[in-house]
Design a protein around this motif. Structure first.
Motif, short mmCIF file in Angstrom:
data_model
loop_
_atom_site.label_atom_id
_atom_site.label_comp_id
_atom_site.label_asym_id
_atom_site.label_seq_id
_atom_site.Cartn_x
_atom_site.Cartn_y
_atom_site.Cartn_z
N SER A 47 5.25 -7.20 18.96
CA SER A 47 5.53 -5.60 18.45
C SER A 47 6.59 -6.11 17.28
O SER A 47 7.06 -4.75 16.65
CB SER A 47 6.74 -5.11 19.47
OG SER A 47 7.81 -6.00 19.72
N LEU A 48 7.11 -7.08 16.86
CA LEU A 48 7.76 -7.11 15.32
C LEU A 48 7.23 -7.40 14.24
O LEU A 48 7.55 -7.65 13.25
CB LEU A 48 8.73 -8.40 15.85
CG LEU A 48 9.82 -8.22 17.05
CD1 LEU A 48 10.79 -9.36 17.04
CD2 LEU A 48 10.67 -6.93 16.90
N PHE A 49 5.81 -7.15 14.34
CA PHE A 49 4.77 -7.59 13.23
C PHE A 49 4.06 -6.34 13.10
O PHE A 49 3.76 -5.41 14.01
CB PHE A 49 3.89 -8.80 13.67
CG PHE A 49 4.60 -10.10 13.37
CD1 PHE A 49 4.28 -10.59 12.52
CD2 PHE A 49 5.33 -10.48 14.52
CE1 PHE A 49 5.04 -12.03 12.39
CE2 PHE A 49 6.15 -11.66 14.48
CZ PHE A 49 5.71 -12.49 13.34
N ASP A 50 3.61 -6.13 11.77
CA ASP A 50 2.65 -5.22 11.54
C ASP A 50 1.04 -5.91 11.49
O ASP A 50 1.01 -6.68 10.44
CB ASP A 50 2.83 -4.58 10.16
CG ASP A 50 1.96 -3.64 9.57
OD1 ASP A 50 1.21 -2.96 10.54
OD2 ASP A 50 1.65 -3.39 8.45
N TRP A 51 0.35 -5.73 12.33
CA TRP A 51 -1.01 -6.38 12.19
C TRP A 51 -2.12 -5.48 12.61
O TRP A 51 -2.14 -4.94 13.70
CB TRP A 51 -0.79 -7.41 13.81
CG TRP A 51 -2.04 -8.61 13.64
CD1 TRP A 51 -2.72 -8.84 12.66
CD2 TRP A 51 -2.45 -9.06 14.76
NE1 TRP A 51 -3.87 -9.51 13.23
CE2 TRP A 51 -3.57 -9.71 14.51
CE3 TRP A 51 -2.15 -9.07 16.29
CZ2 TRP A 51 -4.30 -10.61 15.45
CZ3 TRP A 51 -2.87 -9.93 17.21
CH2 TRP A 51 -3.85 -10.57 16.82
#
Length: 303
Positions: A47-51
């Motif tokens: 949830s802490l990444f833009d993937w």
């Protein structure tokens, strides 16, 4: 004089028992760590990444959470989920309790009737959703054809913005009422017969006996049923996906459907993980509140 010589043996025996105990618990511990805690941690990290699936994951910190709090689609899906939970949990709990009271009788063939009530829970959600989608079909469905026998024009159940959610929730209640009935039935049969006899001797009627004796002693079972129902209702997806695909419009777009949409249609796995974490937090908060409410109101001693 012999006691000091025996202590090492006792300690050794206790150490052996402790190791044996941990060895027996090892499969469960590995299962909890591997299939429960590890996925939760992975989703939180994700949830802490833009993937965007094919792109390289980019660390964005709390940016997804800031977007989440300002996203009207997320707010709508959580409101829809709350509406679904408010229909399903009371409906399933009350119906399963009534069924348990009905089948808690020593009559011939009752065990077959109990088994019949549990069958819907055994059906796969997808197959059940397809069958109920046909039943709710406005033109060829069994429900409207039945209503037609009495001269009633049945509505378009699943395409109506007003009836779609209650219709889907009714299927959920129908599926899980029999399953939850088993827990209430076990709770009813654990109540000592002496309490029932004492209540009868005091002249209590059926209603006062139920609210004065039966329901208070069923609180441990009620807590379990409520907690599992709340979790199951928040996580509902399969049947809704098959029956309405979140429609009409977004009237049945629950949080799990939005997570599916973000992850597998928009391929935004980072944002889908963020919504999953938010849903997990809501379920955890509601479950803790339920335990806190019932903790001082529940007795486990029937003596």
């Amino acid at each position: 004089m012999l006691k000091p010589a025996h202590r090492p043996r006792r300690r050794s025996a206790r150490s052996g028992q402790t190791l044996a105990g941990y060895a027996m618990l090892a499969p469960s511990i590995v299962g909890v760590l591997g299939f429960l805690l590890a996925p939760v941690l992975i989703v939180i990290v994700l949830s802490l990444f833009d993937w965007k699936l094919l792109a390289t994951p980019e660390f964005v910190g709390l940016a997804n959470y800031r977007e989440l709090f300002g996203d009207s689609d997320v707010r709508h899906s959580f409101l829809v989920t709350g509406y679904y939970v408010l229909i399903c949990v009371p409906g399933t709990t009350v119906l399963s309790l009534l069924l348990a009271l009905l089948v808690d009788r020593k009559l011939r063939g009752m065990k077959y009737f109990r088994a019949l009530l549990v069958i819907p829970w055994m059906a796969t959600p997808v197959a059940m959703g397809l069958v109920w989608a046909w039943i709710f079909d406005p033109e060829r469905g069994a429900l409207n054809q039945f209503l037609g026998l009495f001269g009633i024009d049945g509505p378009a159940w699943l395409s109506s913005s007003l009836l779609a959610m209650p219709s889907v929730a009714a299927v959920h209640i129908w599926q899980f009422a029999g399953y939850n009935m088993l827990f209430f039935l076990a709770g009813l049969q654990s109540i000592p017969a002496a309490l029932r006899e004492a209540s009868a001797l005091d002249g209590a009627n059926a209603v006062s006996h139920f609210f004065g004796i039966t329901l208070p002693l069923l609180r441990p079972t009620l807590l379990f049923v409520l907690v599992t129902n709340v979790i199951g209702s928040f996580q509902a997806f399969d049947t809704i996906f098959v029956m309405t695909e979140g429609g009409p419009g977004d009237r049945t777009e629950v949080a799990t459907y939005l997570i599916y949409d973000e992850a597998f249609r928009k391929f935004d796995f980072g944002y889908a993980a963020t919504i999953s974490v938010a849903l997990f937090a809501v379920i955890l908060a509601v479950s803790v509140a339920q335990f806190a409410y019932f903790e001082r109101r529940t007795t486990y001693d029937f003596s």
